[in-house]
Design a protein around this motif. Sequence first.
Motif, PDB file in Angstrom:
ATOM      1  N   HIS A   1      30.342  47.352  38.321  1.00  0.00           N
ATOM      2  CA  HIS A   1      30.327  46.233  37.166  1.00  0.00           C
ATOM      3  C   HIS A   1      31.271  45.588  37.555  1.00  0.00           C
ATOM      4  CE1 HIS A   1      29.018  50.329  34.175  1.00  0.00           C
ATOM      5  NE2 HIS A   1      29.703  50.595  35.342  1.00  0.00           N
ATOM      6  N   LEU A   2      31.289  44.312  36.673  1.00  0.00           N
ATOM      7  CA  LEU A   2      31.583  42.946  36.663  1.00  0.00           C
ATOM      8  C   LEU A   2      32.393  42.284  35.786  1.00  0.00           C
ATOM      9  CD1 LEU A   2      29.010  40.941  39.503  1.00  0.00           C
ATOM     10  CD2 LEU A   2      31.122  42.554  40.153  1.00  0.00           C
TER      11      LEU A   2
ATOM     12  N   VAL B   1      38.836  47.277  47.961  1.00  0.00           N
ATOM     13  CA  VAL B   1      37.908  48.780  46.700  1.00  0.00           C
ATOM     14  C   VAL B   1      39.731  49.631  46.870  1.00  0.00           C
ATOM     15  CG1 VAL B   1      36.731  50.079  46.167  1.00  0.00           C
ATOM     16  CG2 VAL B   1      36.267  47.561  47.523  1.00  0.00           C
ATOM     17  N   GLY B   2      39.877  50.065  45.520  1.00  0.00           N
ATOM     18  CA  GLY B   2      40.510  50.818  46.020  1.00  0.00           C
ATOM     19  C   GLY B   2      40.190  51.945  45.155  1.00  0.00           C
ATOM     20  N   SER B   3      40.080  53.245  45.624  1.00  0.00           N
ATOM     21  CA  SER B   3      39.541  54.411  44.864  1.00  0.00           C
ATOM     22  C   SER B   3      40.897  55.079  43.810  1.00  0.00           C
ATOM     23  CB  SER B   3      38.870  55.497  45.905  1.00  0.00           C
ATOM     24  OG  SER B   3      40.271  56.314  46.015  1.00  0.00           O
TER      25      SER B   3
ATOM     26  N   TYR C   1      37.580  47.055  42.098  1.00  0.00           N
ATOM     27  CA  TYR C   1      37.239  45.691  42.832  1.00  0.00           C
ATOM     28  C   TYR C   1      37.848  44.504  42.707  1.00  0.00           C
ATOM     29  CZ  TYR C   1      33.055  48.224  44.278  1.00  0.00           C
ATOM     30  OH  TYR C   1      32.102  49.855  44.364  1.00  0.00           O
ATOM     31  N   TYR C   2      39.269  44.576  43.791  1.00  0.00           N
ATOM     32  CA  TYR C   2      39.807  43.399  43.774  1.00  0.00           C
ATOM     33  C   TYR C   2      39.755  41.909  44.422  1.00  0.00           C
ATOM     34  CZ  TYR C   2      42.938  47.247  42.206  1.00  0.00           C
ATOM     35  OH  TYR C   2      43.259  48.519  40.900  1.00  0.00           O
TER      36      TYR C   2
ATOM     37  N   TRP D   1      38.224  42.086  39.891  1.00  0.00           N
ATOM     38  CA  TRP D   1      37.663  41.538  39.159  1.00  0.00           C
ATOM     39  C   TRP D   1      35.538  42.387  38.920  1.00  0.00           C
ATOM     40  CZ3 TRP D   1      33.062  42.308  42.536  1.00  0.00           C
ATOM     41  CH2 TRP D   1      33.156  43.120  43.857  1.00  0.00           C
ATOM     42  N   GLY D   2      35.973  43.907  38.617  1.00  0.00           N
ATOM     43  CA  GLY D   2      35.132  44.688  38.808  1.00  0.00           C
ATOM     44  C   GLY D   2      36.262  46.755  38.651  1.00  0.00           C
ATOM     45  N   GLY D   3      34.274  47.301  38.809  1.00  0.00           N
ATOM     46  CA  GLY D   3      34.979  48.282  39.125  1.00  0.00           C
ATOM     47  C   GLY D   3      32.813  49.165  39.381  1.00  0.00           C
TER      48      GLY D   3
END
Length: 186
Positions: free
Chosen positions: A67-68, A139-141, A123-124, A114-116
Amino acid sequence: MCTGNEVEMASPLERLRGLLGEPEEPWGWPRRQIWEDSEQHLGTALPSDYKAFMDLYGPGTLGGYLHLDRPTDLLTPDELAAFWSLEGLREARAGHEEFSPFPFHPDPGGLICWGGDEHCNEYYFLPGDADPGAWEIVVGSEAGEWYRTDGPFTAFLTRCFDRLDRAPFMDRSWPEAHARYEPADG
């Protein structure tokens, strides 16, 4: 002098357009005022390839997975006001610093979301360079794992399509060969 042996390389955005097809309802024009307002609010410029992608496709979902959105569109107005309150951010992160090796915006050099994705990964951009086009992607979980890679934004997405670059905790089946971009509702 061109010898005919040179192959013109498509930009990552052009490659993504080839992979995703043209948007069903393209935004089709730059949202200068939205970007100016967002960047003023963030206190920093954003990568031009990211803005170009979002201007073309708009907020939505890539291949039913990623998703953005624009960083300032991820929250409601009330959440946005609370989020950008530095004190509110510090309170939210208090006691959880061990889960992130990175600061978060608005702290200097802090991650900008900026998203997930469907697995709660986020997402960064990591604004560690004066040139937003040179920013890394992080990217972080949900489990506190972190993955850091080169940008820019569209190059990262094309590397995902080519299966050359992805966090180990990202869905291995994404993106599918015929992934499309689904615009967000409303």
